[in-house]
Enzyme design. Sequence first.
Site, PDB file in Angstrom:
ATOM      1  N   GLU A 179       0.815  -1.217   0.000  1.00 54.60           N
ATOM      2  CA  GLU A 179       0.000   0.000   0.000  1.00 54.60           C
ATOM      3  C   GLU A 179       0.849   1.268   0.000  1.00 54.60           C
ATOM      4  O   GLU A 179       0.804   2.078   0.926  1.00 54.60           O
ATOM      5  CB  GLU A 179      -1.008  -0.061   1.146  1.00 54.60           C
ATOM      6  CG  GLU A 179      -1.963  -1.240   0.948  1.00 54.60           C
ATOM      7  CD  GLU A 179      -2.975  -1.436   2.058  1.00 54.60           C
ATOM      8  OE1 GLU A 179      -3.143  -0.528   2.888  1.00 54.60           O
ATOM      9  OE2 GLU A 179      -3.595  -2.512   2.101  1.00 54.60           O
ATOM     10  N   HIS A 381     -17.495 -10.586   6.570  1.00 55.18           N
ATOM     11  CA  HIS A 381     -16.115 -10.091   6.599  1.00 55.18           C
ATOM     12  C   HIS A 381     -15.292 -10.965   7.525  1.00 55.18           C
ATOM     13  O   HIS A 381     -15.717 -11.259   8.644  1.00 55.18           O
ATOM     14  CB  HIS A 381     -16.114  -8.638   7.093  1.00 55.18           C
ATOM     15  CG  HIS A 381     -14.756  -8.013   7.124  1.00 55.18           C
ATOM     16  ND1 HIS A 381     -14.317  -7.246   8.170  1.00 55.18           N
ATOM     17  CD2 HIS A 381     -13.728  -8.046   6.239  1.00 55.18           C
ATOM     18  CE1 HIS A 381     -13.083  -6.829   7.920  1.00 55.18           C
ATOM     19  NE2 HIS A 381     -12.708  -7.293   6.754  1.00 55.18           N
ATOM     20  N   HIS A 382     -14.156 -11.401   7.043  1.00 55.37           N
ATOM     21  CA  HIS A 382     -13.228 -12.210   7.834  1.00 55.37           C
ATOM     22  C   HIS A 382     -11.915 -11.452   7.965  1.00 55.37           C
ATOM     23  O   HIS A 382     -11.046 -11.569   7.102  1.00 55.37           O
ATOM     24  CB  HIS A 382     -12.955 -13.561   7.148  1.00 55.37           C
ATOM     25  CG  HIS A 382     -14.166 -14.446   7.030  1.00 55.37           C
ATOM     26  ND1 HIS A 382     -14.168 -15.601   6.277  1.00 55.37           N
ATOM     27  CD2 HIS A 382     -15.410 -14.345   7.573  1.00 55.37           C
ATOM     28  CE1 HIS A 382     -15.358 -16.191   6.375  1.00 55.37           C
ATOM     29  NE2 HIS A 382     -16.133 -15.441   7.140  1.00 55.37           N
ATOM     30  N   GLU A 383     -11.784 -10.645   8.999  1.00 54.85           N
ATOM     31  CA  GLU A 383     -10.510  -9.937   9.238  1.00 54.85           C
ATOM     32  C   GLU A 383      -9.645 -10.839  10.115  1.00 54.85           C
ATOM     33  O   GLU A 383      -9.979 -11.084  11.273  1.00 54.85           O
ATOM     34  CB  GLU A 383     -10.768  -8.590   9.913  1.00 54.85           C
ATOM     35  CG  GLU A 383      -9.505  -7.842  10.329  1.00 54.85           C
ATOM     36  CD  GLU A 383      -8.525  -7.658   9.189  1.00 54.85           C
ATOM     37  OE1 GLU A 383      -8.863  -6.944   8.241  1.00 54.85           O
ATOM     38  OE2 GLU A 383      -7.418  -8.241   9.232  1.00 54.85           O
ATOM     39  N   HIS A 461      -8.287  -8.580   1.138  1.00 56.49           N
ATOM     40  CA  HIS A 461      -7.539  -7.331   1.391  1.00 56.49           C
ATOM     41  C   HIS A 461      -6.199  -7.690   2.037  1.00 56.49           C
ATOM     42  O   HIS A 461      -6.060  -8.755   2.639  1.00 56.49           O
ATOM     43  CB  HIS A 461      -8.344  -6.397   2.289  1.00 56.49           C
ATOM     44  CG  HIS A 461      -9.378  -5.643   1.498  1.00 56.49           C
ATOM     45  ND1 HIS A 461      -9.534  -4.277   1.585  1.00 56.49           N
ATOM     46  CD2 HIS A 461     -10.268  -6.075   0.578  1.00 56.49           C
ATOM     47  CE1 HIS A 461     -10.501  -3.903   0.758  1.00 56.49           C
ATOM     48  NE2 HIS A 461     -10.967  -4.973   0.141  1.00 56.49           N
ATOM     49  N   GLU A 462      -5.216  -6.793   1.890  1.00 53.36           N
ATOM     50  CA  GLU A 462      -3.840  -7.067   2.328  1.00 53.36           C
ATOM     51  C   GLU A 462      -3.415  -8.459   1.851  1.00 53.36           C
ATOM     52  O   GLU A 462      -2.943  -9.289   2.617  1.00 53.36           O
ATOM     53  CB  GLU A 462      -3.689  -6.948   3.856  1.00 53.36           C
ATOM     54  CG  GLU A 462      -4.058  -5.601   4.415  1.00 53.36           C
ATOM     55  CD  GLU A 462      -5.561  -5.400   4.532  1.00 53.36           C
ATOM     56  OE1 GLU A 462      -6.054  -4.344   4.091  1.00 53.36           O
ATOM     57  OE2 GLU A 462      -6.252  -6.297   5.038  1.00 53.36           O
ATOM     58  N   GLU A 486      -9.952   3.737   0.843  1.00 56.03           N
ATOM     59  CA  GLU A 486      -9.847   3.966   2.290  1.00 56.03           C
ATOM     60  C   GLU A 486      -8.822   5.057   2.613  1.00 56.03           C
ATOM     61  O   GLU A 486      -8.990   5.785   3.589  1.00 56.03           O
ATOM     62  CB  GLU A 486      -9.508   2.667   3.024  1.00 56.03           C
ATOM     63  CG  GLU A 486      -8.176   2.053   2.635  1.00 56.03           C
ATOM     64  CD  GLU A 486      -7.938   0.677   3.278  1.00 56.03           C
ATOM     65  OE1 GLU A 486      -8.857   0.125   3.894  1.00 56.03           O
ATOM     66  OE2 GLU A 486      -6.815   0.164   3.149  1.00 56.03           O
TER      67      GLU A 486
HETATM   68  C1  NOJ Z   1      -8.314  -2.842   5.844  1.00 59.44           C
HETATM   69  C2  NOJ Z   1      -9.231  -3.077   4.696  1.00 59.44           C
HETATM   70  O1  NOJ Z   1      -8.660  -2.610   3.505  1.00 59.44           O
HETATM   71  C3  NOJ Z   1     -10.540  -2.409   4.992  1.00 59.44           C
HETATM   72  O2  NOJ Z   1     -11.401  -2.515   3.888  1.00 59.44           O
HETATM   73  C4  NOJ Z   1     -11.145  -3.024   6.222  1.00 59.44           C
HETATM   74  O3  NOJ Z   1     -12.318  -2.364   6.551  1.00 59.44           O
HETATM   75  C5  NOJ Z   1     -10.173  -2.938   7.398  1.00 59.44           C
HETATM   76  N1  NOJ Z   1      -8.899  -3.425   7.023  1.00 59.44           N
HETATM   77  C6  NOJ Z   1     -10.663  -3.726   8.599  1.00 59.44           C
HETATM   78  O4  NOJ Z   1     -10.668  -5.076   8.267  1.00 59.44           O
HETATM   79 CA    CA Z   2      -6.141  -2.217   3.226  1.00 56.27          CA
END
Ligand code: NOJ
Ligand code: CA
Length: 678
Positions: A179, A381-383, A461-462, A486
């Site tokens: 990023e 969403h799976h963070e 993401h990431e 973002e």
């Molecule tokens: C970074 C992601 O790019 C974003 O879309 C997300 O909301 C946050 N992380 C939290 O998971």
């Molecule tokens: Ca991100």
Amino acid sequence: MRLMPVLGAAAALVAAAPALAQAKGTATASSPGGIVSVEVSTDGDGRALYAVSRNGKPVIAPSRLGFLFTDVAKIDRRLEITGTETRDFDDTWTQPWGEWTSIRNHYRELKVHLRETTALARVFSVTFRIYDDGVGFRYEFPQQPNMAKTNIAEELTEFAFAQDGTAWWKPAFLWNREEYLYNKTPLSAVSNADTPVTIKLADGTHVALHEAALVDFSGMAVSRTEGTTLRAALHPGAGRPKVEKTGAWNTPWRTLIIADNAPGIYHSHLMLNLNEPNKLGDMSWFKPGKFAGVWWNMIKGEWTWARGPKHGATNENVKRYIDFAAANGIPQVLVEGWNVGWDGDWFGNGNDMDFAQPTEDFDAKMLAAYAKKKGVRLIGHHETGGAASHYEQQFDKAFKFAADHGYMVVKTGYVTDAGQIERVDPDGTKYREWHQGQWMSNHFIRVAEAAAKYKIAFDSHEPIKGTGLQRTYPNWVAREGMRGMEYNAWPGKNPPEHEANLVFTRMLEGPMDFTPGVLSLKGSDDSNILSTIAKQLALYVVIYSPVQMVADTPENYAKYPGPMKFIRDVPTDWSETRVLNGEIGDFATIARKQRGGEDWYLGAVGDEEARSVSFKLDFLSPGAKYVAEIYRDGDDADYRTDKRHSIVIEQRRVSSADEMSLRLAPGGGAAVRFRRIK
Ligand code: NOJ
Ligand code: CA
């Protein structure tokens, strides 16, 4: 699959083609149209070298091939070419979703066999697939006595560009993963870069250096060694070599797309073609489409992912977003922070995340029923917070939970600094892996396979970088992997040239979940986004993804009914794509034909300068009539002033014989729907 008749069906790899006049120790071959040529040779020390030319002019001067290992002698000198094979290949295949329905894969393959003249006598081949718009090559090591196990310390592949030029690149091995904004420097001033690196050579030739089919290998960055020579620099492994292999192995394809201009780079299908065909079978269950999200208010800091008074993922909020989606024909709604695990410091620490355990104020069953009644699906969403092993342990329950609640897509995330992914081995030992390392390349394949069992698609993401694997795993529908919208919520916003950079760099990797459409043009603390409103619409066409976010809040969209019409109309799946014009980091105009429809859509983005873009409408069907519904910057629009919302929405009758000219404001853009009429 159709092989060229001269070769016969079974003769996949045959016959040194007579066209290859071989000097001893030299192998050459050219693309089907004779445009791109490759020559492989050995020098006086027995170093293996490859070179690439286009229309007879060198693009890559003789460049070294080879490897360093952690435990045995390197492979790079005292090599001899022991044989070559060539074959021609021409096949057309269909994408289940994408920017083009039909993709032609037309190349000549040159396979060069090499052997060490030392006692180790190791053997390998380098296979080149030579296209009229570039070349991909990979190393292939057969199983052999002196290489039962392979521990790679570094890949020695060089890319010795024959001329200097301007390079667009982002730094590798720094904490913020992929990023970073693109640097624009002379090629001869690149340091460590992640790929794709896109270069405009001094003579105007455009080259994009990247890799295809990154599977069971570490991602390749490049480091400049001297002058205009870049060399492979693999991402590290944790507690082990950069790459570990047992038995036979090969590298991903090292790719060079070569074209006259920036649009030519985008039009190449080399990346997809160098990946294996679809392994998942029927994909009709995945329907490309837009999604709204309980999200932008979190990114802006007004709501929280964690439980508490500002928790975003409440029943009430989610229902409101479902209503908004249903009213606007948006088929999905993303919800973040719906599950247990966010309450502590989740950044880089996802071991509390449970993707089958909603918070008390998110009634998953009720919301699934509510969404279904309204014809909307939720996106889970799976963070992971980088706790990738912890995620793997709950794959089944996580994807089952998603499927049981009617989800078709999940969004995944790996928020932690580079080199901080947590891998836990079966014996409990913990390691810190790189997002772009070999272990993560395999992790993502495991995600694809585990999700596919439940007919779930994912948007990571990431992530690890994109290398065309959406062909093989078409449920891997999108990823982030660069600075998206973002960053416009936060201080240090994306500059106006950002998207015109992305088109010819990041977008070569495949779909990007950029999350366009922030019509309020406001980030956190009422800060201004460096864009006009028309440009937000253009992004739906310019930045491709089969799942495309409608990122702003329902309350904000209610303020802009005119521009909102375009967001409602624009599809996310295309049968045909044409980049009509563009210069890296300056501007790009892209036209796409709706899949399963007759309408075309066009997006144009610029940079910080005002300019006009003109183009022919010859992509429209000849003889047919269209109404062009134009959304363009107002004459006073400017991203630096309070006129960033100035927009003109107008209609005009057009046909394929017409030309169109659009003025882009500073920070501006334009969007057009070409609606076919009787
Ligand atoms: C970074 C992601 O790019 C974003 O879309 C997300 O909301 C946050 N992380 C939290 O998971
Ligand atoms: Ca991100």
